[in-house]
Design a protein around this motif. Structure first.
Motif, PDB file in Angstrom:
ATOM      1  N   TYR A 386       0.839  -1.204   0.000  1.00 59.44           N
ATOM      2  CA  TYR A 386       0.000   0.000   0.000  1.00 59.44           C
ATOM      3  C   TYR A 386       0.876   1.256   0.000  1.00 59.44           C
ATOM      4  N   ASP A 391      -0.978   4.605  -1.121  1.00 60.05           N
ATOM      5  CA  ASP A 391      -2.121   4.587  -0.199  1.00 60.05           C
ATOM      6  C   ASP A 391      -1.562   4.524   1.225  1.00 60.05           C
ATOM      7  N   LYS A 394      -3.789   3.228   4.422  1.00 63.19           N
ATOM      8  CA  LYS A 394      -3.918   1.772   4.522  1.00 63.19           C
ATOM      9  C   LYS A 394      -2.581   1.140   4.902  1.00 63.19           C
ATOM     10  N   GLU A 397      -2.093   1.562   8.569  1.00 68.78           N
ATOM     11  CA  GLU A 397      -3.048   0.721   9.292  1.00 68.78           C
ATOM     12  C   GLU A 397      -2.535  -0.724   9.372  1.00 68.78           C
ATOM     13  N   GLU A 398      -2.082  -1.274   8.230  1.00 69.66           N
ATOM     14  CA  GLU A 398      -1.624  -2.662   8.202  1.00 69.66           C
ATOM     15  C   GLU A 398      -0.327  -2.849   8.984  1.00 69.66           C
TER      16      GLU A 398
END
Length: 589
Positions: A386, A391, A394, A397-398
């Motif tokens: 990502y 991005d 994201k 987040e991951e």
């Protein structure tokens, strides 16, 4: 003797050839040979086999120099013990050789024990390293003799700890699982179909399971066959059967290892298979040599059968190596054969990621996470994809999910730094890289990343320190010496900068930035001609670089060649109209 090309050849030599070809051509050997890290297994097997060979030569030689073979056998055994733990069984294998082939009877076994005693002492080598006994006499990691004593390293509790690679499996469950695994190994030896780098082997839950129970009975039957063969005077075949089980003991018994099955573990046991097959062929040859069916002799049948088997194994090995051609083909094959196992999908995703095939990598990681939502590696790698795709939300987040699952995941901190770097958040990136290095200070890539962000923050001392550690860990990379040299130059350490940049050019003659950085250092020292030559070499490799053209113009202006300097700056602005240095230089001119 057997007639080959009009000449008679001792049939035992043909048996020896068959043994060698079985070992070399069998496809089950592919993983130990082609999987680079398993040079450990192949190297240990090399020394193990030589130790056995030299022992036999010692016992057969009646000459004055016969003890030379004994010394070499012992030295090769010592080398094997220092290669991989599978060598632990060597003294037992030599004892079997002594009893079966030289004593001829087990009655006087104590004589065999005395003769093999020097080799028996070798079994102390591996426990000495695993328990840390070596550190008592030669501390190497800051653990000195004062607080690291023999009583602390040799005790029952420590022996229990070091004889377990994993605590997730009990010894009994591992042993029962290995009965299924060894049965599978034997099937792969006889019929090498369905080979896989990452088998999906189910754990056994008790001897009452039909599959486990039948596997245990099957292995017991095979072992008994080995004993019967010895009783029937087929000692090489019997030794081969017993050796197969003996060689598997360190990895397929009651010592729990994280991965219950790997094909490279058969590399050493295949010595037993090879010798079993060779004497089996000689046995068949003896039974067929006097028979004749029409125009076909039993000898021809035996020879043709051997050729067909060897040819089939060679073709199978060639085809298996095609699977190992690259990481994508290897892990694609593993995913097909272990569709419900998460790790092959993770490794396939990594293979795609390395090729910058982002969509394929993302799909692989998402499937992995469906199977194993707690995979920190899968979350981390998905986050890096990502990030590379822009991005960033994201990605963060991951990666943060990966760190929640495993707070000690150094690679996740490194990827976190990469995402912050792409966002231009240099302070956050620096902290993330520092945390990655705190968890793993042996990764030169993390150090290079810290150096890069320190340069962007104009913190040259930290950049230089990070680059120095990186090149010390991984020497020989021209681009890394180039970065260190550039940092020295920006910090005003011109001599050190020139040294590193010239080394970078020596290691990577096609690295344009090394020449331009060297030009910068020489220009700052007012060594105009040398600087001009360095910039020219840079442009020869990477033409039309506006930054280098700007620097060349500055060198020409310093030499009083205003017209040529003007041409260089105009050319730079044509390539990059926003080039502030070139604009300012033209205004000043």
């Amino acid at each position: 003797a057997i007639k080959v090309g009009g000449k008679f050849v001792d049939v035992s030599l043909v048996g020896g050839l068959i043994a060698g070809l079985i070992f070399a051509l069998h496809p089950i050997q592919t993983q130990a040979v082609t999987y680079i890290v398993q040079r450990l297994a192949s190297m240990a097997t090399l020394f193990y086999g030589q130790s056995l060979l030299f022992y036999v030569l010692w016992r057969m030689d009646k000459g004055k120099r016969r003890y030379m073979w004994a010394v070499w056998s012992w030295v090769m055994g010592l080398a094997a013990m220092h290669s991989k733990e599978i060598a632990f069984t060597l003294p037992a294998a030599i004892f079997l050789v002594e009893v079966l082939f030289f004593m001829g009877s087990i009655k006087n076994w104590w004589r065999a024990v005395l003769r093999v005693l020097p080799w028996g002492l070798l079994i102390l080598v591996i426990p000495a390293y695993m328990l840390g006994v070596v550190e008592v006499f030669s501390p190497s990691v800051g653990v000195g003799p004062d607080n690291y004593t023999m009583t602390k390293v040799i005790n029952f509790e420590r022996i229990k700890i070091v004889s377990k690679e994993t605590t997730e499996l009990s010894r009994s469950q591992y042993l029962l699982t290995e009965s299924n695994v060894v049965a599978k190994y034997l099937r792969l030896v006889v019929l090498p179909v369905g080979q896989n780098i990452d088998h999906d082997q189910k754990l056994a839950n008790g001897l009452g399971e039909p599959r486990t129970y039948l596997s245990a009975l099957f292995l017991l039957a095979v072992f008994i066959v080995g004993l019967v063969l010895i009783w029937r005077k087929k000692k090489m075949m019997g030794w081969g059967v017993i050796f197969f089980f003996l060689a598997l003991l360190p990895e397929s018994s009651f010592i729990p290892i994280t991965d219950v099955i790997f094909e490279h573990r058969l590399y050493l046991p295949m010595i037993g298979v090879a010798l079993f097959t060779a004497e089996g062929w000689l046995w068949m040859y003896d039974g067929l040599k006097d028979k004749k069916w029409g125009g076909v002799t039993g000898v021809k049948i035996a020879v043709v059968l051997a050729v067909v088997v060897m040819g089939s194994l060679g073709i199978a090995t060639w085809r298996r190596n095609m699977v190992w051609a690259d990481e994508v083909t290897l892990w694609t094959d593993a995913v097909k054969k272990s569709p419900f196992k998460a790790r092959p999908r993770n490794n396939l995703g990594k293979a795609y990621l390395d090729r910058r095939m982002f969509e394929e990598a993302k799909e692989s990681y998402l499937k992995e996470l469906e199977m194993d939502p707690k995979s920190a590696g899968g979350r981390n790698n998905l986050g890096s994809i990502y990030g590379l795709q822009g991005d960033y939300d994201k990605a963060l987040e991951e990666i943060n999910l990966a760190l929640e699952i495993n707070p000690s995941h150094d690679s996740a901190y490194n990827n976190l730094g990469n995402v912050y770097l792409l966002q231009g958040k240099y302070e956050e990136a620096r902290e993330a890289y520092r945390q990655a290095i705190k968890l793993n200070d042996r990764d030169s890539g993390y150090l290079m990343n810290l150096g890069d962000v320190a340069v962007r923050l104009n913190d040259m001392p930290e950049a230089i320190e990070a680059y120095q550690k990186a090149v010390k860990l991984t020497s020989g990379k021209g681009k890394w010496h180039n970065k260190l040299g550039a940092a020295y130059g920006m910090n005003g350490q011109m001599d050190e900068a020139e040294r590193e940049l010239r080394l970078a050019i020596k290691l990577a003659p096609g690295l344009a930035s090394a020449y331009s950085n060297l030009g910068n250092v020489l220009k700052n020292q007012k060594r105009w001609d040398e600087a001009g030559q360095a910039y020219a070499r840079s442009l020869n490799i990477k033409a039309n670089d506006p930054v280098v053209l700007t620097s060349i113009g500055e060198v020409l202006a310093a030499k009083g060649l205003a017209a040529k300097a003007k041409e260089a700056w105009q050319a730079a602005l044509k390539l990059d109209p926003k080039n502030k240095r070139a604009k300012l230089n033209l205004q000043n001119l």
